[in-house]
Motif scaffolding. Structure first.
Motif, PDB file in Angstrom:
ATOM      1  N   ASP A 136     -11.578 -40.772  36.922  1.00 52.73           N
ATOM      2  CA  ASP A 136     -12.418 -39.692  37.425  1.00 52.73           C
ATOM      3  C   ASP A 136     -12.033 -38.357  36.793  1.00 52.73           C
ATOM      4  O   ASP A 136     -12.899 -37.548  36.426  1.00 52.73           O
ATOM      5  CB  ASP A 136     -12.301 -39.593  38.945  1.00 52.73           C
ATOM      6  CG  ASP A 136     -12.847 -40.835  39.649  1.00 52.73           C
ATOM      7  OD1 ASP A 136     -13.470 -41.675  38.968  1.00 52.73           O
ATOM      8  OD2 ASP A 136     -12.642 -40.959  40.873  1.00 52.73           O
ATOM      9  N   ILE A 137     -10.728 -38.107  36.685  1.00 54.34           N
ATOM     10  CA  ILE A 137     -10.254 -36.879  36.049  1.00 54.34           C
ATOM     11  C   ILE A 137     -10.734 -36.812  34.605  1.00 54.34           C
ATOM     12  O   ILE A 137     -11.204 -35.771  34.131  1.00 54.34           O
ATOM     13  CB  ILE A 137      -8.709 -36.806  36.101  1.00 54.34           C
ATOM     14  CG1 ILE A 137      -8.238 -36.590  37.540  1.00 54.34           C
ATOM     15  CG2 ILE A 137      -8.182 -35.677  35.203  1.00 54.34           C
ATOM     16  CD1 ILE A 137      -6.743 -36.752  37.725  1.00 54.34           C
ATOM     17  N   GLU A 138     -10.621 -37.935  33.906  1.00 56.54           N
ATOM     18  CA  GLU A 138     -11.029 -37.964  32.497  1.00 56.54           C
ATOM     19  C   GLU A 138     -12.530 -37.761  32.342  1.00 56.54           C
ATOM     20  O   GLU A 138     -12.981 -37.123  31.381  1.00 56.54           O
ATOM     21  CB  GLU A 138     -10.577 -39.276  31.860  1.00 56.54           C
ATOM     22  CG  GLU A 138      -9.057 -39.359  31.696  1.00 56.54           C
ATOM     23  CD  GLU A 138      -8.591 -40.671  31.109  1.00 56.54           C
ATOM     24  OE1 GLU A 138      -9.369 -41.666  31.179  1.00 56.54           O
ATOM     25  OE2 GLU A 138      -7.461 -40.722  30.588  1.00 56.54           O
ATOM     26  N   VAL A 139     -13.329 -38.272  33.283  1.00 58.42           N
ATOM     27  CA  VAL A 139     -14.780 -38.061  33.228  1.00 58.42           C
ATOM     28  C   VAL A 139     -15.090 -36.571  33.313  1.00 58.42           C
ATOM     29  O   VAL A 139     -15.847 -36.014  32.491  1.00 58.42           O
ATOM     30  CB  VAL A 139     -15.489 -38.815  34.373  1.00 58.42           C
ATOM     31  CG1 VAL A 139     -16.935 -38.322  34.525  1.00 58.42           C
ATOM     32  CG2 VAL A 139     -15.485 -40.314  34.107  1.00 58.42           C
ATOM     33  N   VAL A 146      -9.977 -26.103  41.347  1.00 58.70           N
ATOM     34  CA  VAL A 146      -9.310 -27.084  42.203  1.00 58.70           C
ATOM     35  C   VAL A 146     -10.104 -28.373  42.047  1.00 58.70           C
ATOM     36  O   VAL A 146     -11.231 -28.479  42.528  1.00 58.70           O
ATOM     37  CB  VAL A 146      -9.290 -26.647  43.680  1.00 58.70           C
ATOM     38  CG1 VAL A 146      -8.629 -27.724  44.539  1.00 58.70           C
ATOM     39  CG2 VAL A 146      -8.569 -25.315  43.844  1.00 58.70           C
ATOM     40  N   GLN A 147      -9.526 -29.327  41.334  1.00 59.91           N
ATOM     41  CA  GLN A 147     -10.244 -30.582  41.075  1.00 59.91           C
ATOM     42  C   GLN A 147      -9.831 -31.633  42.107  1.00 59.91           C
ATOM     43  O   GLN A 147      -8.669 -32.032  42.174  1.00 59.91           O
ATOM     44  CB  GLN A 147      -9.957 -31.087  39.658  1.00 59.91           C
ATOM     45  CG  GLN A 147     -10.872 -32.237  39.264  1.00 59.91           C
ATOM     46  CD  GLN A 147     -10.706 -32.671  37.819  1.00 59.91           C
ATOM     47  OE1 GLN A 147     -10.776 -33.866  37.498  1.00 59.91           O
ATOM     48  NE2 GLN A 147     -10.489 -31.716  36.921  1.00 59.91           N
ATOM     49  N   VAL A 148     -10.786 -32.049  42.941  1.00 61.70           N
ATOM     50  CA  VAL A 148     -10.522 -33.017  43.997  1.00 61.70           C
ATOM     51  C   VAL A 148     -10.709 -34.431  43.448  1.00 61.70           C
ATOM     52  O   VAL A 148     -11.736 -34.725  42.818  1.00 61.70           O
ATOM     53  CB  VAL A 148     -11.460 -32.802  45.203  1.00 61.70           C
ATOM     54  CG1 VAL A 148     -11.129 -33.777  46.325  1.00 61.70           C
ATOM     55  CG2 VAL A 148     -11.357 -31.362  45.704  1.00 61.70           C
ATOM     56  N   VAL A 149      -9.705 -35.276  43.665  1.00 63.07           N
ATOM     57  CA  VAL A 149      -9.798 -36.666  43.209  1.00 63.07           C
ATOM     58  C   VAL A 149      -9.578 -37.602  44.391  1.00 63.07           C
ATOM     59  O   VAL A 149      -8.690 -37.372  45.217  1.00 63.07           O
ATOM     60  CB  VAL A 149      -8.799 -36.971  42.072  1.00 63.07           C
ATOM     61  CG1 VAL A 149      -9.234 -36.313  40.787  1.00 63.07           C
ATOM     62  CG2 VAL A 149      -7.392 -36.524  42.429  1.00 63.07           C
ATOM     63  N   ARG A 150     -10.386 -38.637  44.461  1.00 63.54           N
ATOM     64  CA  ARG A 150     -10.297 -39.584  45.570  1.00 63.54           C
ATOM     65  C   ARG A 150      -9.147 -40.554  45.342  1.00 63.54           C
ATOM     66  O   ARG A 150      -9.091 -41.226  44.307  1.00 63.54           O
ATOM     67  CB  ARG A 150     -11.621 -40.335  45.706  1.00 63.54           C
ATOM     68  CG  ARG A 150     -11.606 -41.413  46.777  1.00 63.54           C
ATOM     69  CD  ARG A 150     -12.991 -41.986  46.976  1.00 63.54           C
ATOM     70  NE  ARG A 150     -12.966 -43.238  47.691  1.00 63.54           N
ATOM     71  CZ  ARG A 150     -14.047 -43.931  48.046  1.00 63.54           C
ATOM     72  NH1 ARG A 150     -15.246 -43.471  47.724  1.00 63.54           N
ATOM     73  NH2 ARG A 150     -13.940 -45.067  48.698  1.00 63.54           N
TER      74      ARG A 150
END
Length: 367
Positions: free
Chosen positions: A124-127, A101-105
């Motif tokens: 952020d997702i790409e990082v 579960v990838q949390v993104v702001r």
């Protein structure tokens, strides 16, 4: 029990979300990077409205829902695959979970520090994905070197593994996660044995401000995340407000519903996230229902009746004879077990029967 790991950059709301889904305050949530170092682990019940209906039909007071495990993992930073931040420790913790579960702001707030200085959820997702892919590329390349000798000698298994590794490495070098590689069922089984980080089923949680949850569909950050993960990763994105969820922890169910209604939303985003993660793990639910209890049992999609019986007890699977089965919708439409039996809606299914989500089962076995 299968595990879902909550990951993301530092300070995007991972620990706050973990506390919300586990209904605890186990994880420290603070406005600075790496406030989580060692993973926090919690058991999470899966919201399922069908349990209350079955409870009324069975006339019982005991309800036991399905559950999965969530793990709060320390924040990742650029360079983690080379040891930056918590580096290898972070990657090891991800390797141990079954889904991500990838949390993104997806909100602006000058008082909440962002590790990159600005809010850009796609960046952020790409990082994060880049770090996972770099670690995978190193792992897959070394594994290919090990199998190459056997493949040259004509070992069929090694040749099949090498062919899959070639496809995975080609994708990773092009910046595509292993999860997006088009593989046959046999090839996918081989790929799973590589335990690649970017091959794990992933869902994205868009964390928005409390005041923006009701209008999240119009949030440009949320729109960008949804478009990006659908187009590039073939993944789903759900919306949550970690701050709202943290406030709900201390409220009763009735108080929580009233609080959400004041905000203009019908359901907690965490409930939708838990259900989505449950299905992401390839899980489904069947039920047992009687005067003693109503219980949700977790199985994999595609499991047969004996496998489902084995979830209750290994003896049930070993001595399986038949499963008395009725579909949830049929049982509810009849209103009682007796009425469903009278209409002939209960069936006797054998060892080859593939259990469907929502089936209500009684097993017959002999050991």
């Amino acid at each position: 029990m299968l595990r879902a790991g909550i990951v993301g950059l530092p300070n995007v709301g991972k620990s706050t979300l973990f506390n919300a889904v586990t209904r605890t305050r186990k994880a420290e949530a603070a406005n600075y990077p790496f406030c989580t170092i060692d993973p926090n682990v919690g058991i999470v019940t899966v919201p399922d409205a069908r349990l209350a209906v079955l409870k009324a039909i069975a006339k019982t007071s005991v309800v036991i829902p399905a559950a999965i495990e969530f793990v709060d993992i320390a924040g990742l930073v650029k360079g983690a695959s080379q040891g930056e931040g918590l580096g290898n420790k972070f990657l090891t913790h991800i390797r141990e979970v079954d889904a991500i579960v990838q949390v993104v702001r997806c909100f602006e707030d000058d008082d909440v520090h962002h590790v990159s200085g600005t809010v850009d959820p796609v960046r952020d997702i790409e990082v994060i994905n880049t770090e996972l892919m770099l670690a995978d590329l190193d792992s897959a390349t070394r594994k290919r070197e090990r199998v190459a000798k056997d493949a040259k000698r004509g070992d069929k298994d090694a040749q099949a593994e090498e062919a899959v590794l070639n496809k995975l490495i080609e994708a990773l070098e092009a910046g595509r996660p292993a999860l997006t590689v088009d593989l046959t069922a046999d090839e996918r089984a081989i790929a799973r044995q590589c335990f690649l980080l970017s091959d794990k089923p992933t869902i994205f949680a868009c964390n928005v401000r409390d005041s923006e949850l009701a209008t999240a569909d119009a949030n440009p950050y949320v729109q960008r995340v949804r478009d990006y993960v659908r187009t590039h990763l073939s993944c789903e994105a759900v919306v949550i407000s970690a701050q709202i969820e943290s406030e709900l922890i201390d409220l009763s169910e009735e108080e929580g519903m009233a609080f959400l209604q004041e905000l203009g939303v019908r359901e907690s985003g965490v409930g939708a996230l838990i259900r989505a993660t449950y299905h992401l793990l390839g899980l489904q639910t069947y039920f047992t229902a009687g005067e003693k209890e109503v219980r949700a049992w977790t199985i994999h999609v595609g499991d047969t009746a004996p496998k489902a019986a084995g979830v209750i007890h290994s003896d049930f699977e070993r001595g399986f004879i038949k499963a008395e089965t009725v579909a949830y919708d049929d049982l509810v439409a009849c209103g009682s077990v007796a009425a469903a039996r009278e209409k002939g809606l209960y069936r006797m299914e054998g060892k080859e029967y593939v259990v469907k989500d929502g089936d209500v089962l009684v097993f017959k076995f002999n050991v």
